[in-house]
Design a protein around this motif. Structure first.
Motif: not given
Ligand SMILES: [Zn+2]
Length: 355
Positions: A198-203, A242-254
Protein backbone atom coordinates in the motif's frame (compact mmCIF):
# COMPACT_ATOMS: atom_id res chain seq x y z
CA UNK A 1 11.07 -33.94 4.48
CA UNK A 2 12.14 -30.97 2.36
CA UNK A 3 9.27 -29.39 0.46
CA UNK A 4 10.23 -26.77 -2.17
CA UNK A 5 6.75 -25.25 -2.21
CA UNK A 6 6.78 -24.75 1.57
CA UNK A 7 10.24 -23.27 1.39
CA UNK A 8 8.90 -20.42 -0.74
CA UNK A 9 7.13 -19.11 2.39
CA UNK A 10 8.96 -15.88 3.08
CA UNK A 11 10.62 -15.02 6.37
CA UNK A 12 8.98 -17.76 8.45
CA UNK A 13 11.60 -20.46 8.95
CA UNK A 14 9.88 -21.92 12.04
CA UNK A 15 6.60 -22.20 10.16
CA UNK A 16 8.33 -23.97 7.27
CA UNK A 17 10.01 -26.58 9.46
CA UNK A 18 6.85 -27.17 11.48
CA UNK A 19 4.74 -27.73 8.37
CA UNK A 20 7.40 -29.88 6.72
CA UNK A 21 7.51 -32.03 9.83
CA UNK A 22 3.76 -32.56 9.80
CA UNK A 23 3.42 -33.50 6.11
CA UNK A 24 3.59 -37.25 6.72
CA UNK A 25 0.88 -37.23 9.39
CA UNK A 26 -1.09 -33.99 9.21
CA UNK A 27 -3.40 -33.03 12.09
CA UNK A 28 -7.07 -32.27 11.53
CA UNK A 29 -6.89 -28.53 12.26
CA UNK A 30 -4.26 -25.80 12.25
CA UNK A 31 -4.40 -22.25 13.58
CA UNK A 32 -2.12 -19.90 11.61
CA UNK A 33 -1.71 -17.09 14.11
CA UNK A 34 -0.07 -13.76 13.34
CA UNK A 35 -0.52 -10.29 11.85
CA UNK A 36 -2.17 -9.86 8.45
CA UNK A 37 0.30 -9.43 5.64
CA UNK A 38 2.80 -11.95 7.04
CA UNK A 39 1.94 -14.70 4.56
CA UNK A 40 -0.58 -16.74 6.54
CA UNK A 41 -2.92 -17.38 3.62
CA UNK A 42 -0.09 -18.00 1.13
CA UNK A 43 1.36 -20.51 3.58
CA UNK A 44 -2.00 -22.29 3.91
CA UNK A 45 -2.15 -22.67 0.13
CA UNK A 46 1.47 -23.89 -0.04
CA UNK A 47 0.67 -26.40 2.71
CA UNK A 48 -2.24 -27.74 0.64
CA UNK A 49 0.09 -28.07 -2.38
CA UNK A 50 2.62 -29.97 -0.27
CA UNK A 51 -0.12 -32.30 1.02
CA UNK A 52 -1.64 -32.98 -2.41
CA UNK A 53 1.52 -33.21 -4.52
CA UNK A 54 2.86 -36.75 -5.00
CA UNK A 55 6.36 -35.37 -4.32
CA UNK A 56 5.47 -33.43 -1.18
CA UNK A 57 5.19 -30.08 -2.90
CA UNK A 58 7.61 -29.86 -5.83
CA UNK A 59 5.98 -26.57 -6.84
CA UNK A 60 6.11 -27.50 -10.52
CA UNK A 61 3.77 -30.41 -11.26
CA UNK A 62 0.15 -30.00 -12.42
CA UNK A 63 -1.14 -30.64 -8.90
CA UNK A 64 1.06 -27.96 -7.33
CA UNK A 65 0.25 -25.50 -10.06
CA UNK A 66 -3.49 -26.04 -9.73
CA UNK A 67 -3.33 -25.54 -5.96
CA UNK A 68 -1.13 -22.44 -6.18
CA UNK A 69 -3.53 -20.90 -8.70
CA UNK A 70 -6.42 -21.74 -6.35
CA UNK A 71 -8.19 -23.93 -8.90
CA UNK A 72 -7.75 -27.34 -7.27
CA UNK A 73 -11.12 -28.85 -6.26
CA UNK A 74 -9.81 -30.03 -2.88
CA UNK A 75 -8.65 -26.61 -1.73
CA UNK A 76 -11.37 -24.25 -0.50
CA UNK A 77 -10.56 -20.72 0.68
CA UNK A 78 -13.31 -19.13 2.75
CA UNK A 79 -12.96 -15.35 3.05
CA UNK A 80 -15.42 -13.15 4.87
CA UNK A 81 -17.81 -11.24 2.65
CA UNK A 82 -18.94 -8.79 5.28
CA UNK A 83 -17.22 -7.44 8.35
CA UNK A 84 -17.25 -10.99 9.67
CA UNK A 85 -17.74 -14.50 8.33
CA UNK A 86 -21.51 -14.84 8.07
CA UNK A 87 -23.67 -17.59 9.49
CA UNK A 88 -24.77 -18.59 5.99
CA UNK A 89 -21.14 -18.91 4.90
CA UNK A 90 -20.36 -20.94 8.00
CA UNK A 91 -23.18 -23.36 7.17
CA UNK A 92 -21.64 -23.76 3.72
CA UNK A 93 -18.27 -24.53 5.33
CA UNK A 94 -19.90 -27.23 7.45
CA UNK A 95 -21.40 -28.76 4.31
CA UNK A 96 -18.09 -28.59 2.43
CA UNK A 97 -16.19 -30.12 5.31
CA UNK A 98 -18.23 -33.32 5.08
CA UNK A 99 -17.43 -33.84 1.38
CA UNK A 100 -14.96 -36.49 0.38
CA UNK A 101 -11.90 -35.20 -1.46
CA UNK A 102 -12.22 -35.21 -5.24
CA UNK A 103 -8.63 -35.91 -6.29
CA UNK A 104 -6.23 -35.61 -3.38
CA UNK A 105 -6.02 -37.81 -0.27
CA UNK A 106 -7.31 -34.84 1.77
CA UNK A 107 -9.26 -31.70 1.22
CA UNK A 108 -8.04 -28.48 2.82
CA UNK A 109 -10.48 -25.79 3.99
CA UNK A 110 -8.85 -22.44 4.76
CA UNK A 111 -10.92 -20.09 6.92
CA UNK A 112 -9.43 -16.61 6.65
CA UNK A 113 -9.71 -14.08 9.52
CA UNK A 114 -10.99 -16.44 12.16
CA UNK A 115 -10.83 -13.56 14.68
CA UNK A 116 -13.66 -11.97 12.71
CA UNK A 117 -15.90 -15.00 12.94
CA UNK A 118 -18.67 -13.20 14.83
CA UNK A 119 -21.94 -15.10 15.14
CA UNK A 120 -20.71 -17.83 12.83
CA UNK A 121 -18.48 -19.24 15.58
CA UNK A 122 -20.95 -21.67 17.16
CA UNK A 123 -21.94 -23.05 13.73
CA UNK A 124 -18.32 -23.94 13.00
CA UNK A 125 -17.33 -25.17 16.43
CA UNK A 126 -18.12 -28.85 15.93
CA UNK A 127 -16.69 -28.98 12.42
CA UNK A 128 -13.37 -27.55 13.52
CA UNK A 129 -13.29 -29.76 16.59
CA UNK A 130 -14.02 -32.98 14.74
CA UNK A 131 -13.72 -32.70 11.00
CA UNK A 132 -13.99 -35.91 8.91
CA UNK A 133 -10.69 -37.80 8.64
CA UNK A 134 -10.03 -36.62 5.11
CA UNK A 135 -10.62 -32.93 5.85
CA UNK A 136 -7.91 -30.62 7.14
CA UNK A 137 -8.95 -27.20 8.37
CA UNK A 138 -6.58 -24.24 8.46
CA UNK A 139 -7.85 -21.11 10.22
CA UNK A 140 -5.91 -17.86 10.06
CA UNK A 141 -6.23 -15.16 12.70
CA UNK A 142 -4.48 -12.15 14.15
CA UNK A 143 -5.48 -13.10 17.68
CA UNK A 144 -7.96 -15.45 19.33
CA UNK A 145 -11.10 -13.79 20.75
CA UNK A 146 -12.20 -15.07 24.16
CA UNK A 147 -15.29 -16.78 22.68
CA UNK A 148 -13.16 -18.99 20.47
CA UNK A 149 -10.46 -20.10 22.86
CA UNK A 150 -12.01 -23.58 22.92
CA UNK A 151 -11.97 -23.90 19.13
CA UNK A 152 -8.42 -22.58 19.01
CA UNK A 153 -7.26 -25.09 21.59
CA UNK A 154 -8.33 -27.91 19.24
CA UNK A 155 -5.99 -26.64 16.55
CA UNK A 156 -2.23 -27.00 16.19
CA UNK A 157 -0.92 -23.47 16.59
CA UNK A 158 1.50 -22.15 13.97
CA UNK A 159 2.89 -18.70 14.74
CA UNK A 160 3.70 -16.13 12.04
CA UNK A 161 6.02 -13.31 13.00
CA UNK A 162 6.19 -9.82 11.46
CA UNK A 163 8.46 -9.89 8.41
CA UNK A 164 11.91 -8.36 8.63
CA UNK A 165 12.83 -5.27 6.61
CA UNK A 166 15.15 -7.31 4.39
CA UNK A 167 12.37 -9.76 3.59
CA UNK A 168 9.89 -7.02 2.70
CA UNK A 169 12.52 -5.23 0.62
CA UNK A 170 13.25 -8.44 -1.28
CA UNK A 171 9.56 -9.06 -1.94
CA UNK A 172 9.03 -5.54 -3.28
CA UNK A 173 12.16 -5.82 -5.44
CA UNK A 174 10.79 -9.01 -6.99
CA UNK A 175 7.63 -7.10 -7.81
CA UNK A 176 9.66 -4.53 -9.74
CA UNK A 177 10.22 -1.84 -7.09
CA UNK A 178 13.63 -0.12 -7.12
CA UNK A 179 15.92 -1.01 -4.25
CA UNK A 180 16.22 2.30 -2.44
CA UNK A 181 12.48 2.99 -2.43
CA UNK A 182 11.74 -0.61 -1.40
CA UNK A 183 14.03 -0.20 1.61
CA UNK A 184 12.35 3.05 2.69
CA UNK A 185 8.90 1.51 2.41
CA UNK A 186 10.01 -1.64 4.26
CA UNK A 187 11.19 0.46 7.19
CA UNK A 188 7.70 1.86 7.83
CA UNK A 189 5.60 -1.19 6.97
CA UNK A 190 5.62 -2.65 10.48
CA UNK A 191 6.54 -6.14 9.27
CA UNK A 192 3.47 -6.40 7.02
CA UNK A 193 3.82 -7.01 3.30
CA UNK A 194 0.24 -5.89 2.59
CA UNK A 195 0.95 -2.53 4.24
CA UNK A 196 4.27 -2.26 2.36
CA UNK A 197 2.46 -2.71 -0.95
CA UNK A 198 0.00 0.00 0.00
CA UNK A 199 2.82 2.38 0.88
CA UNK A 200 4.59 1.59 -2.39
CA UNK A 201 1.44 2.55 -4.31
CA UNK A 202 1.04 5.74 -2.28
CA UNK A 203 4.24 7.80 -2.57
CA UNK A 204 2.72 10.69 -0.56
CA UNK A 205 2.87 8.64 2.60
CA UNK A 206 6.40 9.65 3.64
CA UNK A 207 5.61 13.36 3.30
CA UNK A 208 2.48 12.95 5.40
CA UNK A 209 4.38 11.11 8.12
CA UNK A 210 6.88 13.99 8.10
CA UNK A 211 4.03 16.40 8.94
CA UNK A 212 3.30 14.41 12.07
CA UNK A 213 6.98 14.52 13.01
CA UNK A 214 6.98 18.31 12.69
CA UNK A 215 4.01 18.74 15.01
CA UNK A 216 6.00 19.30 18.23
CA UNK A 217 7.53 22.44 16.74
CA UNK A 218 4.14 23.72 15.53
CA UNK A 219 2.08 23.15 18.66
CA UNK A 220 1.74 26.42 20.59
CA UNK A 221 -0.91 25.42 23.13
CA UNK A 222 -3.66 27.59 21.64
CA UNK A 223 -7.06 26.26 20.65
CA UNK A 224 -6.83 28.01 17.29
CA UNK A 225 -3.67 26.19 16.25
CA UNK A 226 -5.01 22.86 17.58
CA UNK A 227 -8.10 23.24 15.37
CA UNK A 228 -6.06 24.20 12.34
CA UNK A 229 -3.45 21.44 12.69
CA UNK A 230 -6.12 18.79 13.37
CA UNK A 231 -8.01 19.73 10.25
CA UNK A 232 -4.83 19.61 8.14
CA UNK A 233 -3.92 16.16 9.48
CA UNK A 234 -7.41 14.79 8.86
CA UNK A 235 -7.47 16.23 5.36
CA UNK A 236 -4.16 14.53 4.61
CA UNK A 237 -5.52 11.22 5.95
CA UNK A 238 -7.96 11.20 3.02
CA UNK A 239 -5.11 10.98 0.50
CA UNK A 240 -4.37 7.24 0.94
CA UNK A 241 -8.11 6.57 0.90
CA UNK A 242 -8.18 8.19 -2.53
CA UNK A 243 -5.39 5.82 -3.69
CA UNK A 244 -7.40 2.82 -2.52
CA UNK A 245 -10.58 4.22 -4.11
CA UNK A 246 -8.85 4.43 -7.50
CA UNK A 247 -7.61 0.85 -7.24
CA UNK A 248 -11.08 -0.32 -6.25
CA UNK A 249 -12.64 1.47 -9.23
CA UNK A 250 -10.22 -0.43 -11.52
CA UNK A 251 -11.10 -3.68 -9.80
CA UNK A 252 -14.83 -3.10 -10.29
CA UNK A 253 -14.24 -2.17 -13.92
CA UNK A 254 -12.44 -5.48 -14.49
CA UNK A 255 -15.26 -7.40 -12.82
CA UNK A 256 -17.78 -5.63 -15.08
CA UNK A 257 -15.78 -6.52 -18.17
CA UNK A 258 -15.51 -10.17 -17.25
CA UNK A 259 -19.23 -10.29 -16.39
CA UNK A 260 -20.06 -8.84 -19.80
CA UNK A 261 -17.68 -11.28 -21.49
CA UNK A 262 -19.52 -14.09 -19.73
CA UNK A 263 -22.81 -12.74 -21.05
CA UNK A 264 -24.08 -11.61 -17.66
CA UNK A 265 -26.00 -8.38 -17.33
CA UNK A 266 -24.27 -7.17 -14.19
CA UNK A 267 -21.59 -8.06 -11.67
CA UNK A 268 -22.86 -10.55 -9.15
CA UNK A 269 -22.87 -9.39 -5.51
CA UNK A 270 -21.99 -5.81 -6.39
CA UNK A 271 -23.56 -4.44 -3.20
CA UNK A 272 -21.33 -6.70 -1.12
CA UNK A 273 -18.26 -5.74 -3.12
CA UNK A 274 -19.00 -2.07 -2.52
CA UNK A 275 -19.53 -2.69 1.18
CA UNK A 276 -16.15 -4.43 1.27
CA UNK A 277 -14.61 -1.43 -0.49
CA UNK A 278 -16.05 0.99 2.09
CA UNK A 279 -14.71 -1.11 4.94
CA UNK A 280 -11.27 -1.18 3.34
CA UNK A 281 -11.38 2.62 2.97
CA UNK A 282 -12.22 3.04 6.65
CA UNK A 283 -9.43 0.65 7.59
CA UNK A 284 -6.86 2.52 5.50
CA UNK A 285 -7.86 5.83 7.05
CA UNK A 286 -7.55 4.54 10.60
CA UNK A 287 -4.23 2.85 9.76
CA UNK A 288 -2.97 6.17 8.42
CA UNK A 289 -3.90 8.06 11.60
CA UNK A 290 -2.40 5.32 13.73
CA UNK A 291 0.91 5.40 11.88
CA UNK A 292 0.95 9.21 12.18
CA UNK A 293 0.46 8.95 15.93
CA UNK A 294 3.23 6.42 16.21
CA UNK A 295 5.60 8.67 14.23
CA UNK A 296 4.72 11.52 16.61
CA UNK A 297 5.36 9.35 19.66
CA UNK A 298 8.76 8.47 18.15
CA UNK A 299 9.76 12.13 18.20
CA UNK A 300 9.06 12.35 21.94
CA UNK A 301 10.71 8.99 22.53
CA UNK A 302 13.92 10.27 20.95
CA UNK A 303 13.68 13.40 23.10
CA UNK A 304 13.32 11.21 26.13
CA UNK A 305 16.38 9.15 25.21
CA UNK A 306 18.42 12.32 24.76
CA UNK A 307 17.31 13.82 28.08
CA UNK A 308 18.00 10.58 29.95
CA UNK A 309 21.56 10.49 28.68
CA UNK A 310 22.20 13.96 30.07
CA UNK A 311 22.63 13.81 33.85
CA UNK A 312 20.74 14.75 35.89
CA UNK A 313 17.44 13.82 34.20
CA UNK A 314 15.59 17.11 33.89
CA UNK A 315 12.10 18.42 33.41
CA UNK A 316 12.20 17.60 29.70
CA UNK A 317 12.26 13.86 30.38
CA UNK A 318 9.07 14.16 32.46
CA UNK A 319 7.30 16.12 29.73
CA UNK A 320 8.40 13.64 27.06
CA UNK A 321 6.95 10.78 29.12
CA UNK A 322 3.69 12.71 29.58
CA UNK A 323 3.52 13.38 25.83
CA UNK A 324 4.07 9.71 24.96
CA UNK A 325 1.31 8.71 27.38
CA UNK A 326 -1.12 11.21 25.83
CA UNK A 327 -0.38 9.89 22.35
CA UNK A 328 -0.89 6.29 23.48
CA UNK A 329 -4.21 7.28 24.97
CA UNK A 330 -5.29 8.99 21.75
CA UNK A 331 -4.29 5.89 19.73
CA UNK A 332 -6.33 3.59 21.93
CA UNK A 333 -9.36 5.89 21.74
CA UNK A 334 -9.11 5.94 17.96
CA UNK A 335 -10.44 2.38 17.71
CA UNK A 336 -13.57 3.31 19.68
CA UNK A 337 -15.07 5.21 16.74
CA UNK A 338 -14.71 8.58 18.44
CA UNK A 339 -14.94 11.90 16.63
CA UNK A 340 -11.47 12.04 15.06
CA UNK A 341 -11.36 15.81 14.85
CA UNK A 342 -12.20 16.35 18.53
CA UNK A 343 -9.74 13.63 19.51
CA UNK A 344 -6.86 15.26 17.62
CA UNK A 345 -7.71 18.73 18.92
CA UNK A 346 -7.75 17.38 22.46
CA UNK A 347 -4.37 15.70 21.90
CA UNK A 348 -2.73 18.78 20.37
CA UNK A 349 -3.98 21.04 23.18
CA UNK A 350 -2.78 18.66 25.88
CA UNK A 351 0.60 18.23 24.16
CA UNK A 352 0.89 22.01 24.27
CA UNK A 353 0.31 21.84 28.04
CA UNK A 354 2.88 19.21 28.87
CA UNK A 355 5.65 20.14 26.44
ZN1 LIG B 1 4.11 -30.96 -7.08
Amino acid sequence: VRSPVLETIRGQTDVVSLLEASLGHPLHAYLFLGPRGTGREEAAVAFAAALFCPDGGCGECDVCRAVLANRHPDLVLVEREGAAIRVQQAAEVVRLASRTPRLAPYQVLVLVDFDLLGEAGPVLLKTIEEPPDTTIIVVTAESVPADFVTIASRCAEVRFRPLGEAEITAALREEGCDEEFAAVVARTAGGRLDRARLLRDDPGHMARIERWRELPSLIDGTGASAVKLASQLLGAADEPVEVVRRRQADELEMLKESAEAAGERSVRGVAEIEARFRREQRRVRTDELRSGLSALADVYRRRLERSLSSEPADRSSRSAVAAIELIDEAASRLVLNVNESLLLQWLLLRLGDVA
